[in-house]
Scaffold this motif. Structure first.
Motif, PDB file in Angstrom:
ATOM      1  N   ARG A   4     -14.251   2.959  10.843  1.00 32.90           N
ATOM      2  CA  ARG A   4     -14.325   4.376  10.437  1.00 32.90           C
ATOM      3  C   ARG A   4     -14.111   4.506   8.941  1.00 32.90           C
ATOM      4  NH1 ARG A   4      -9.513   4.629   7.858  1.00 32.90           N
ATOM      5  NH2 ARG A   4      -7.686   4.485   9.183  1.00 32.90           N
ATOM      6  N   ALA A  28     -12.455   7.514   6.553  1.00 39.53           N
ATOM      7  CA  ALA A  28     -11.626   8.701   6.835  1.00 39.53           C
ATOM      8  C   ALA A  28     -11.159   9.381   5.535  1.00 39.53           C
ATOM      9  CB  ALA A  28     -10.431   8.279   7.683  1.00 39.53           C
ATOM     10  N   PRO A  29     -12.087   9.923   4.764  1.00 36.04           N
ATOM     11  CA  PRO A  29     -11.685  10.526   3.486  1.00 36.04           C
ATOM     12  C   PRO A  29     -11.019  11.889   3.665  1.00 36.04           C
ATOM     13  CG  PRO A  29     -14.007  10.917   3.864  1.00 36.04           C
ATOM     14  CD  PRO A  29     -13.525  10.078   5.023  1.00 36.04           C
ATOM     15  N   SER A  30     -10.242  12.282   2.665  1.00 34.45           N
ATOM     16  CA  SER A  30      -9.681  13.638   2.619  1.00 34.45           C
ATOM     17  C   SER A  30     -10.571  14.452   1.690  1.00 34.45           C
ATOM     18  CB  SER A  30      -8.256  13.601   2.066  1.00 34.45           C
ATOM     19  OG  SER A  30      -7.463  12.835   2.926  1.00 34.45           O
ATOM     20  N   GLU A  67     -10.101  13.935   6.980  1.00 39.07           N
ATOM     21  CA  GLU A  67      -8.644  14.075   7.081  1.00 39.07           C
ATOM     22  C   GLU A  67      -8.224  15.261   6.208  1.00 39.07           C
ATOM     23  OE1 GLU A  67      -6.762  10.151   6.883  1.00 39.07           O
ATOM     24  OE2 GLU A  67      -7.496   9.930   8.930  1.00 39.07           O
ATOM     25  N   TYR A 114      -0.132  12.821   7.382  1.00 44.60           N
ATOM     26  CA  TYR A 114      -1.168  11.781   7.339  1.00 44.60           C
ATOM     27  C   TYR A 114      -0.854  10.655   8.322  1.00 44.60           C
ATOM     28  CZ  TYR A 114      -2.920   7.245   5.855  1.00 44.60           C
ATOM     29  OH  TYR A 114      -3.426   5.973   5.864  1.00 44.60           O
ATOM     30  N   VAL A 140      -3.514   9.936  11.279  1.00 45.95           N
ATOM     31  CA  VAL A 140      -4.398   8.775  11.131  1.00 45.95           C
ATOM     32  C   VAL A 140      -4.169   7.805  12.292  1.00 45.95           C
ATOM     33  CG1 VAL A 140      -2.947   7.237   9.705  1.00 45.95           C
ATOM     34  CG2 VAL A 140      -5.366   7.253   9.346  1.00 45.95           C
ATOM     35  N   ARG A 158      -9.563  -0.233   4.929  1.00 45.80           N
ATOM     36  CA  ARG A 158      -9.132   0.776   3.960  1.00 45.80           C
ATOM     37  C   ARG A 158      -8.518   0.072   2.763  1.00 45.80           C
ATOM     38  NH1 ARG A 158      -4.395   3.366   7.741  1.00 45.80           N
ATOM     39  NH2 ARG A 158      -3.041   1.544   7.810  1.00 45.80           N
ATOM     40  N   LEU A 179      -2.879   1.228   1.037  1.00 46.02           N
ATOM     41  CA  LEU A 179      -2.332   1.752   2.299  1.00 46.02           C
ATOM     42  C   LEU A 179      -1.762   0.655   3.195  1.00 46.02           C
ATOM     43  CD1 LEU A 179      -4.992   4.512   2.991  1.00 46.02           C
ATOM     44  CD2 LEU A 179      -2.577   4.854   2.473  1.00 46.02           C
TER      45      LEU A 179
END
Ligand code: GLU
Length: 279
Positions: free
Chosen positions: A5, A7-9, A41, A187, A191, A205, A209
């Motif tokens: 995936r 999963a940007p904000s 996100e 978050y 997530v 990612r 992180l």
């Protein structure tokens, strides 16, 4: 089947660093005949904008990075996150925290966790049940914190692709916030929940992180969720060696496109060493 995936904000336009992350995830899925998911996100109402959410989908489509199934939009899934918070609260693993940022900064005397948030000294952990009820009843706003001393599970590991098992030390985060006063879920909670319920098997990612994965692994253990494999990749940097960020307007995909760059040129740029910080 491999499921990855991106999963940007949606807090700004995508730049080359995002394209690198998205390409990584897409490529891993497509190379294995797997699935590539897109998740927005957008739980922080103060920073996320619809304009950016739309732009993310447009920019990815322009790059040719197609995703499978519907886009999951976190701000529409609050009931899911609420259920997780309730489950942890029912087991006595969380507590309400009424402290302000100033209280915390003053009390924690500049000790910080791996995510650079001040380490919480535990002030509200000591409150009695009656005091909590009184303050909630009086309408005082509160965050929800994990009670790390009760929640920690020794011996947790996750698997980092190309590296092997990594021992987790989530206690380094202290009593981490799972729901903020101004955002109903954090978050970390969203997530981890979403990777689990969306069946993500490989989380790719940025290396920034990696430390947070310890905490995500703990949440998986507490909630009985499966643990995906993780592949943390290097971060792209500018000419001065600084990590690419929202300030790098010149490197947004929009700007590149408006300057006449083709999507293929952008993907090729990602392979140029000047953008890459070696791990
Ligand atoms: N939403 C996070 C971000 O934009 C990424 C989350 C993740 O990949 O785990 O930085």
């Amino acid at each position: 089947m491999i499921v990855t995936r991106f999963a940007p904000s949606p807090t700004g336009y995508l730049h080359l660093g995002h394209a690198f992350a998205a390409f990584n995830a897409w490529n891993r899925a497509r190379a294995a005949n797997g699935r590539f998911l897109l998740r927005l996100e957008d739980i922080d109402p103060g920073r996320c904008r619809k304009e950016y959410a739309d732009a993310i989908q447009e920019d990815l489509a322009w790059l040719g990075l197609d995703w499978d199934g519907p886009v999951r939009v976190q701000s529409r899934q609050m009931a899911d996150y609420r259920r997780v918070l309730d489950s942890l609260a029912d087991r006595g693993l969380t507590y309400p925290c009424f402290c302000t940022r100033t209280d915390i900064a003053a009390a924690s005397e500049a000790s910080h966790g791996p995510d650079s948030a001040p380490l919480y000294p535990g002030t509200c952990r000591m409150l009695s049940a009656a005091e909590r009820q009184d303050r909630i009843g009086a309408g005082e706003r509160f965050a929800v914190r994990l009670d790390m001393a009760s929640a920690r599970r020794p011996g947790l590991l996750f698997h980092e692709a190309g590296e092997g098992p990594v021992t987790c030390h989530p206690e380094r985060f202290g009593d981490v916030v799972l729901a903020r006063k101004d955002a109903p879920a954090s978050y970390h909670l969203c997530v981890t929940h979403d990777d689990a319920i969306q069946g993500v098997t490989l989380v790719t990612r940025g290396a920034d992180l990696k430390a947070a994965t310890d905490l995500h692994r703990l949440l998986q253990a507490l909630m009985g969720w499966p643990t995906p494999v993780y592949a943390h990749h290097r971060l792209l940097t500018d000419d001065a060696g600084r990590r690419l960020a929202k300030r790098d307007k010149a490197r947004t995909l929009r700007t590149m496109r408006s300057e006449g760059l083709a999507a293929q040129d952008v993907l090729e740029r990602l392979n140029q060493s000047q953008y890459c910080q070696r791990p």
